[in-house]
Write a protein that holds these residues in place. Sequence first.
Motif, short mmCIF file in Angstrom:
data_model
loop_
_atom_site.label_atom_id
_atom_site.label_comp_id
_atom_site.label_asym_id
_atom_site.label_seq_id
_atom_site.Cartn_x
_atom_site.Cartn_y
_atom_site.Cartn_z
N ILE A 128 0.88 -1.15 -0.08
CA ILE A 128 0.08 0.28 0.18
C ILE A 128 0.98 1.12 0.00
N TYR A 129 0.63 1.98 -0.93
CA TYR A 129 1.21 3.53 -1.15
C TYR A 129 0.63 4.42 -0.91
N ILE A 130 0.81 5.46 0.03
CA ILE A 130 -0.03 6.65 0.22
C ILE A 130 0.55 7.79 -0.56
N ALA A 131 -0.36 8.50 -1.48
CA ALA A 131 0.20 9.35 -2.44
C ALA A 131 -0.83 10.54 -2.61
N SER A 132 -0.63 11.92 -2.80
CA SER A 132 -1.58 12.71 -3.09
C SER A 132 -1.95 12.84 -4.38
N GLU A 133 -3.06 13.20 -4.63
CA GLU A 133 -3.60 13.38 -6.11
C GLU A 133 -2.72 13.57 -7.03
N ASP A 134 -1.94 15.02 -6.59
CA ASP A 134 -0.79 15.48 -7.31
C ASP A 134 0.08 14.37 -7.83
N GLU A 135 0.70 13.57 -6.81
CA GLU A 135 1.37 12.70 -7.00
C GLU A 135 1.11 11.65 -7.79
N LEU A 136 -0.31 11.42 -7.82
CA LEU A 136 -1.01 10.20 -8.82
C LEU A 136 -1.62 10.95 -10.02
#
Length: 212
Positions: A128-136
């Motif tokens: 599981i990787y947590i990322a911001s909308e910008d990073e995705l």
Amino acid sequence: MLANTTTRTRVGILAALLVVAISSWVFPTTGRTNPVNHAPSFIGNIPERTNLRICVQWINGKGANAEVVGRIASALAQVAKHPDFVPAGLARGAGPHVQGRCDQAPTIRTDRRGPYVTSKPSDIYTYIYIASEDELRGVLFKRYPRVTTQETQCEEHKCHEVTKALYITPEELADDKLLINALTSGVGLLLPDEDLSIYVDGVTPDDRTNKE
């Protein structure tokens, strides 16, 4: 009379073979097992996985703190109530375990933008990787929740998924319902009212008409 008897015999044999073929067939996903619901003896096609192991970290490599690990573990306890969780073998061994750091980088951050090919799959089943909308932003996922293949194992020219990756945002992490749904897909189970996908990676054209 002899001809009729022979014909009936052949029909009976064919019918018996058809019943055997149907009863031995299983869906090629974690989320659906055979009609008698026998749990598989391993997770994600890997016999060495004695229990369901999940890791979680931020997409930049920073480990997840105890609060984040606790939220994932609590949501996973709800996922465990899914009717296919036990039949899929996900409760086997010591049960699910969540750790706050992963031993692999997310594949969307690699140059090849594809799953790792390995001969020795990780004992982790879902990364599981947590990322911001910008990073995705700019990363094309086939669907939501954002589940991709983390590792594949190949024999000759045939490869199959052995490890999954789930990408979530901090907002989804903070929303119980969204997190439970994401984790449900992240461990290979179907969401309520969800049909088995007809998408076959590498065979069926990728339909990107529905944007996330």
